[in-house]
Write an enzyme that holds these catalytic residues in place. Structure first.
Site, PDB file in Angstrom:
ATOM      1  N   ILE A   1     119.087  80.931  -5.984  1.00  0.00           N
ATOM      2  CA  ILE A   1     118.956  80.758  -4.538  1.00  0.00           C
ATOM      3  C   ILE A   1     117.855  79.741  -4.240  1.00  0.00           C
ATOM      4  CG2 ILE A   1     118.490  81.894  -2.339  1.00  0.00           C
ATOM      5  CD1 ILE A   1     121.095  82.824  -3.759  1.00  0.00           C
ATOM      6  N   ALA A   2     116.742  79.852  -4.938  1.00  0.00           N
ATOM      7  CA  ALA A   2     115.638  78.901  -4.749  1.00  0.00           C
ATOM      8  C   ALA A   2     116.103  77.480  -5.047  1.00  0.00           C
ATOM      9  CB  ALA A   2     114.450  79.275  -5.633  1.00  0.00           C
TER      10      ALA A   2
ATOM     11  N   ILE B   1     115.690  86.424  -2.934  1.00  0.00           N
ATOM     12  CA  ILE B   1     115.668  85.005  -3.302  1.00  0.00           C
ATOM     13  C   ILE B   1     115.229  84.877  -4.756  1.00  0.00           C
ATOM     14  CG2 ILE B   1     114.651  82.745  -2.831  1.00  0.00           C
ATOM     15  CD1 ILE B   1     114.550  83.506   0.111  1.00  0.00           C
ATOM     16  N   HIS B   2     116.201  84.646  -5.621  1.00  0.00           N
ATOM     17  CA  HIS B   2     115.973  84.484  -7.057  1.00  0.00           C
ATOM     18  C   HIS B   2     116.128  83.006  -7.416  1.00  0.00           C
ATOM     19  CE1 HIS B   2     120.342  84.275  -7.462  1.00  0.00           C
ATOM     20  NE2 HIS B   2     120.389  85.375  -6.710  1.00  0.00           N
ATOM     21  N   ALA B   3     116.097  82.689  -8.701  1.00  0.00           N
ATOM     22  CA  ALA B   3     116.069  81.290  -9.146  1.00  0.00           C
ATOM     23  C   ALA B   3     117.248  80.464  -8.638  1.00  0.00           C
ATOM     24  CB  ALA B   3     116.005  81.226 -10.674  1.00  0.00           C
TER      25      ALA B   3
END
Length: 86
Positions: free
Chosen positions: A18-19, A14-16
């Site tokens: 996805i967040a 979960i990277h930016a």
């Protein structure tokens, strides 16, 4: 309150981006939505809090929803994550 467990299968975790997508999806519902990883919990209303969890591929997470549309919210969040795993 309802919850569902899932394994993160997104290659980069979960990277930016996805967040941001989780935050956007959560905003479609009246229910309060949270992501739990280990002993820490983050509101899906906060991109920074989601990123602070440091969720990597293969991590076990729990998605929690509390509110009038919690069942639909959980289905949508799990669907969002599953869609990105392919």
């Amino acid at each position: 309150m309802r919850s569902v467990s899932a394994t993160v299968r997104i290659p980069q975790g979960i990277h930016a981006a996805i967040a941001h997508g989780l935050h956007r999806e959560a905003g479609r519902f009246e229910s309060s939505l949270f992501l739990k990883h280990g002993a820490r919990t983050a509101s899906l209303g906060s991109i920074v809090a989601i990123l602070a969890l440091g969720v990597e591929r293969g991590a076990e997470i729990e998605i929690l929803a509390d509110g009038s549309d919690e069942a639909a919210a959980l289905v949508a969040i799990v669907g969002f994550l599953d869609e990105l795993a392919t």
